[in-house]
Motif scaffolding. Structure first.
Motif, PDB file in Angstrom:
ATOM      1  N   TYR A   1       0.854  -1.186   0.000  1.00 14.29           N
ATOM      2  CA  TYR A   1       0.000   0.000   0.000  1.00 14.29           C
ATOM      3  C   TYR A   1       0.892   1.240   0.000  1.00 14.29           C
ATOM      4  N   THR A   2       0.787   2.059  -1.021  1.00 16.65           N
ATOM      5  CA  THR A   2       1.648   3.224  -1.205  1.00 16.65           C
ATOM      6  C   THR A   2       1.604   4.169  -0.008  1.00 16.65           C
ATOM      7  N   PHE A   3       0.411   4.438   0.517  1.00 18.85           N
ATOM      8  CA  PHE A   3       0.291   5.335   1.665  1.00 18.85           C
ATOM      9  C   PHE A   3       1.027   4.762   2.871  1.00 18.85           C
ATOM     10  N   ALA A   4       0.950   3.447   3.078  1.00 15.33           N
ATOM     11  CA  ALA A   4       1.654   2.813   4.195  1.00 15.33           C
ATOM     12  C   ALA A   4       3.164   2.969   4.026  1.00 15.33           C
ATOM     13  N   LYS A   5       3.644   2.830   2.799  1.00 15.15           N
ATOM     14  CA  LYS A   5       5.076   3.012   2.532  1.00 15.15           C
ATOM     15  C   LYS A   5       5.490   4.453   2.828  1.00 15.15           C
ATOM     16  N   GLU A   6       4.660   5.409   2.399  1.00 18.29           N
ATOM     17  CA  GLU A   6       4.959   6.823   2.633  1.00 18.29           C
ATOM     18  C   GLU A   6       4.979   7.141   4.126  1.00 18.29           C
ATOM     19  N   VAL A   7       4.010   6.590   4.854  1.00 20.04           N
ATOM     20  CA  VAL A   7       3.939   6.811   6.300  1.00 20.04           C
ATOM     21  C   VAL A   7       5.183   6.241   6.969  1.00 20.04           C
ATOM     22  N   ASN A   8       5.576   5.042   6.557  1.00 19.85           N
ATOM     23  CA  ASN A   8       6.756   4.405   7.134  1.00 19.85           C
ATOM     24  C   ASN A   8       8.017   5.215   6.830  1.00 19.85           C
ATOM     25  N   GLU A   9       8.126   5.692   5.602  1.00 28.00           N
ATOM     26  CA  GLU A   9       9.289   6.495   5.216  1.00 28.00           C
ATOM     27  C   GLU A   9       9.326   7.814   5.992  1.00 28.00           C
TER      28      GLU A   9
ATOM     29  N   LEU B   1       8.094   8.379   8.926  1.00 27.79           N
ATOM     30  CA  LEU B   1       8.463   8.069  10.299  1.00 27.79           C
ATOM     31  C   LEU B   1       9.955   7.780  10.416  1.00 27.79           C
ATOM     32  N   MET B   2      10.501   7.067   9.457  1.00 29.65           N
ATOM     33  CA  MET B   2      11.937   6.763   9.482  1.00 29.65           C
ATOM     34  C   MET B   2      12.769   8.029   9.319  1.00 29.65           C
ATOM     35  N   ASN B   3      12.325   8.945   8.449  1.00 33.36           N
ATOM     36  CA  ASN B   3      13.043  10.216   8.273  1.00 33.36           C
ATOM     37  C   ASN B   3      13.021  11.038   9.552  1.00 33.36           C
ATOM     38  N   GLN B   4      11.876  11.053  10.212  1.00 34.41           N
ATOM     39  CA  GLN B   4      11.764  11.808  11.456  1.00 34.41           C
ATOM     40  C   GLN B   4      12.653  11.183  12.532  1.00 34.41           C
ATOM     41  N   GLU B   5      12.665   9.854  12.579  1.00 31.45           N
ATOM     42  CA  GLU B   5      13.511   9.167  13.559  1.00 31.45           C
ATOM     43  C   GLU B   5      14.985   9.444  13.279  1.00 31.45           C
ATOM     44  N   GLU B   6      15.363   9.435  12.019  1.00 30.18           N
ATOM     45  CA  GLU B   6      16.745   9.716  11.626  1.00 30.18           C
ATOM     46  C   GLU B   6      17.153  11.142  12.028  1.00 30.18           C
ATOM     47  N   ALA B   7      16.263  12.105  11.781  1.00 29.85           N
ATOM     48  CA  ALA B   7      16.550  13.498  12.136  1.00 29.85           C
ATOM     49  C   ALA B   7      16.685  13.650  13.650  1.00 29.85           C
ATOM     50  N   SER B   8      15.795  12.989  14.390  1.00 30.56           N
ATOM     51  CA  SER B   8      15.854  13.053  15.854  1.00 30.56           C
ATOM     52  C   SER B   8      17.143  12.439  16.369  1.00 30.56           C
ATOM     53  N   ARG B   9      17.497  11.288  15.792  1.00 27.59           N
ATOM     54  CA  ARG B   9      18.726  10.611  16.216  1.00 27.59           C
ATOM     55  C   ARG B   9      19.944  11.463  15.906  1.00 27.59           C
ATOM     56  N   ALA B  10      19.959  12.106  14.739  1.00 26.84           N
ATOM     57  CA  ALA B  10      21.095  12.952  14.362  1.00 26.84           C
ATOM     58  C   ALA B  10      21.224  14.135  15.315  1.00 26.84           C
ATOM     59  N   ASP B  11      20.089  14.753  15.661  1.00 32.72           N
ATOM     60  CA  ASP B  11      20.082  15.879  16.594  1.00 32.72           C
ATOM     61  C   ASP B  11      20.608  15.442  17.959  1.00 32.72           C
ATOM     62  N   PHE B  12      20.102  14.311  18.434  1.00 35.54           N
ATOM     63  CA  PHE B  12      20.527  13.816  19.739  1.00 35.54           C
ATOM     64  C   PHE B  12      22.009  13.445  19.721  1.00 35.54           C
ATOM     65  N   ASN B  13      22.447  12.761  18.668  1.00 33.68           N
ATOM     66  CA  ASN B  13      23.851  12.342  18.585  1.00 33.68           C
ATOM     67  C   ASN B  13      24.799  13.537  18.553  1.00 33.68           C
ATOM     68  N   GLU B  14      24.389  14.613  17.883  1.00 27.38           N
ATOM     69  CA  GLU B  14      25.214  15.825  17.838  1.00 27.38           C
ATOM     70  C   GLU B  14      25.379  16.410  19.242  1.00 27.38           C
ATOM     71  N   LYS B  15      24.287  16.487  19.982  1.00 26.75           N
ATOM     72  CA  LYS B  15      24.349  17.038  21.348  1.00 26.75           C
ATOM     73  C   LYS B  15      25.100  16.095  22.279  1.00 26.75           C
ATOM     74  N   ALA B  16      24.947  14.791  22.071  1.00 27.00           N
ATOM     75  CA  ALA B  16      25.675  13.815  22.890  1.00 27.00           C
ATOM     76  C   ALA B  16      27.181  13.910  22.621  1.00 27.00           C
ATOM     77  N   LYS B  17      27.541  14.169  21.367  1.00 23.36           N
ATOM     78  CA  LYS B  17      28.947  14.307  20.996  1.00 23.36           C
ATOM     79  C   LYS B  17      29.571  15.526  21.687  1.00 23.36           C
ATOM     80  N   VAL B  18      28.832  16.649  21.698  1.00 19.21           N
ATOM     81  CA  VAL B  18      29.317  17.863  22.376  1.00 19.21           C
ATOM     82  C   VAL B  18      29.494  17.588  23.863  1.00 19.21           C
ATOM     83  N   PHE B  19      28.530  16.900  24.471  1.00 17.27           N
ATOM     84  CA  PHE B  19      28.622  16.568  25.891  1.00 17.27           C
ATOM     85  C   PHE B  19      29.839  15.684  26.151  1.00 17.27           C
ATOM     86  N   GLN B  20      30.036  14.684  25.302  1.00 15.58           N
ATOM     87  CA  GLN B  20      31.163  13.760  25.466  1.00 15.58           C
ATOM     88  C   GLN B  20      32.487  14.513  25.385  1.00 15.58           C
ATOM     89  N   GLN B  21      32.590  15.463  24.456  1.00 18.09           N
ATOM     90  CA  GLN B  21      33.817  16.255  24.326  1.00 18.09           C
ATOM     91  C   GLN B  21      34.057  17.096  25.584  1.00 18.09           C
TER      92      GLN B  21
END
Length: 198
Positions: free
Chosen positions: A58-66, A68-88
């Motif tokens: 189902y095309t809409f299901a694929k779009e919804v999944n994509e 969600l994955m893009n949002q998760e990727e963006a959130s993870r990237a944001d968090f990882n950047e801040k975690a990297k600064v903290f680690q430094q």
């Protein structure tokens, strides 16, 4: 004596006729019951949709999944950047402590408190991002389910189904006659409808 024998034969003949007629009625009733059961089956048709196949095709299901994955990727990237600064910052703090780089113990303690606060903020950010993703996933799943339910309401008006089941990895439907799986019909119709809505 001969009359008694004739009377008994007459009574036996009547009894045999009664038994024969009652057996014919029972056979007729059984046939009528079989016919009415077959008619009841025809009046209560059931179908199922393989949910896994639906979500994969189902095309809409694929779009919804994509989405969600893009949002998760963006959130993870944001968090990882801040975690990297903290680690430094934490590594720099450790280096200063080992090299006696702080002018006073009070200054070192303030830096340690700042790092502890930053670590706590980072943990809260992680929780917030996780909660936001879960809420978004729930919202998108609800939208997906609503589109399916709305379409199935319309589909049932044109088709004789009284019940359409969901089957995921063969969990719910252990046996189904051929033609009861309507997944492909539903996927094609939903994809056509989704394409038309764009």
């Amino acid at each position: 004596m001969k009359q008694l024998s004739t009377v008994l034969n007459g009574v036996l003949l009547v009894a045999v006729n009664i038994l024969f007629l009652s057996s014919c009625n029972n056979t007729g009733n059984q046939q009528a019951n079989v016919a009415s059961n077959a008619q009841a089956d025809a009046e209560f048709p059931v179908a199922y949709i393989n949910t896994d196949s639906l979500l994969l095709n189902y095309t809409f299901a694929k779009e919804v999944n994509e989405q969600l994955m893009n949002q998760e990727e963006a959130s993870r990237a944001d968090f990882n950047e801040k975690a990297k600064v903290f680690q430094q910052d934490a590594v720099a703090f450790q280096r200063k402590v080992q090299n006696n780089g702080f002018l006073s113990m009070e200054r070192a303690q303030k830096e340690q408190e700042r790092l502890a606060k930053a670590e706590q903020d980072l943990a809260q950010l992680n929780q917030q991002l996780t909660n936001a993703l879960m809420q978004e996933q729930e919202k998108l799943n609800r939208q997906l389910r609503d589109t399916l339910i709305t379409y199935l309401d319309e589909y049932a008006k044109d088709h004789p189904y009284k019940m359409i089941l969901s089957n995921t990895l063969g969990d719910n439907v252990l046996y189904a006659a051929e033609g009861v799986d309507i997944t492909n019909q539903i996927v094609e119709a939903l994809n056509a409808r989704h394409a038309a809505s764009k």
